[in-house]
Scaffold this active site. Structure first.
Site, short mmCIF file in Angstrom:
data_model
loop_
_atom_site.label_atom_id
_atom_site.label_comp_id
_atom_site.label_asym_id
_atom_site.label_seq_id
_atom_site.Cartn_x
_atom_site.Cartn_y
_atom_site.Cartn_z
N HIS A 1 0.82 -1.22 0.00
CA HIS A 1 0.00 0.00 0.00
C HIS A 1 0.85 1.27 0.00
CE1 HIS A 1 -3.97 1.48 -0.10
NE2 HIS A 1 -4.15 1.74 1.17
N ASN B 1 -5.83 7.32 4.41
CA ASN B 1 -7.18 7.85 4.20
C ASN B 1 -7.27 9.37 4.32
OD1 ASN B 1 -7.73 5.14 4.07
ND2 ASN B 1 -9.50 5.22 5.42
N ASN C 1 -8.52 5.03 -1.38
CA ASN C 1 -8.84 5.99 -0.33
C ASN C 1 -7.88 7.17 -0.27
OD1 ASN C 1 -11.10 4.56 0.59
ND2 ASN C 1 -9.86 3.27 1.92
#
Length: 276
Positions: free
Chosen positions: A76, A126, A172
């Protein structure tokens, strides 16, 4: 008759479960937007020194490696890894410094007479958009001159592409950037990490580290991702959309008009992807 009743009850249960799930996703997105707004409302400190100079001298761009602080090396956070490789290629890897005013780490460099600000947010994925919006404001950089580097589930490891604006496509970190900048015109370098196999959840997959087999391809992925970034940063004239850059529709229109530039990090990976 009994079978019909059971089926009806089952369908009603599924409908209620779907509504609850939808409400949860909606509430989570709403909460994220509120957090974005709260963090963006913090006092702003004007740029000084070399940071102030780039406001009045030549072109300037912002390159952001999206990710989670403290989780470098995970799928990620591959955007951060690409940015680290870019800093090394530019010979400025030792110049990272924390900047609380942008909630991140920055390097101010130059690529062919273009001032380039490298940014690694120190906020959770996020709400990465908060850091991006603060840096854009501090250095006077327009949204169309921002390039986001992030992971892409729908591309196999070894594939990367430049995307011109458009929706967040479920990412996100990108969604936070769109929300905080009030536009979707930002360029994105999407670096493939592949979807999980077997029973591995998406969350566990993206937050996990690359396997030993994936590590064999990773260096090539980073090198060619940097090549794509330098190609974009070297463009003399940034193309302007027919609609206002501050309009979300402008990014979507740009995405429809331009084709993604896609590159494969290795012929072996490319052929494997073609078969999937």
């Amino acid at each position: 008759m009994k079978k019909v009743t059971v089926l009806s009850t089952f369908c009603r249960y599924l409908s209620q479960l779907f509504k609850k799930l939808l409400n949860f996703v909606t509430m989570r997105r709403l909460l994220t937007r509120v957090i974005n707004r709260v963090l963006l409302s913090e006092p702003f400190t004007p740029a000084m020194g070399i940071e102030a100079e780039i406001h009045s001298h030549g072109r300037r761009k912002l390159v952001v490696g999206l990710g989670n602080p403290g989780m470098e090396g995970t799928r990620h956070s591959i955007g951060m890894a690409v940015l680290g490789a870019l800093a090394s290629r530019l010979g400025v890897a030792d110049r990272w410094r924390g900047d609380k005013n942008v909630s991140g780490e920055v390097i101010v460099s130059e690529v062919q007479h273009t001032h380039v600000v490298l940014l690694r947010p120190r906020l959770l994925m996020n709400v990465n958009g908060v850091s991006v919006a603060k840096a854009a404001a501090k250095y006077g950089i327009k949204p169309e001159d921002i390039l986001l580097v992030h992971d892409e589930l729908d591309k196999p490891l070894g594939k990367m592409s430049i995307k011109h604006g458009g929706s967040a496509r479920g990412h996100n970190g990108v969604r936070s950037c769109v929300d905080c900048l009030h536009t979707d015109v930002m360029l994105r370098l999407r670096v493939g990490i592949s979807r999980p196999t077997g029973k591995t959840s998406v969350e566990r997959h993206v937050l996990g580290r690359f396997s030993s087999e994936e590590q064999k391809v990773l260096n090539s992925v980073l090198a060619q991702s940097v090549d794509l970034l330098l190609s974009e940063l070297s463009h003399k004239d940034s193309q302007q959309d027919s609609q206002s850059p501050s309009s979300p529709a402008g990014g979507r229109q740009a995405a429809q008009k331009r084709k993604d530039k896609e590159r494969s990090a290795s012929p072996a990976v490319d052929s494997a992807a073609a078969q999937s």
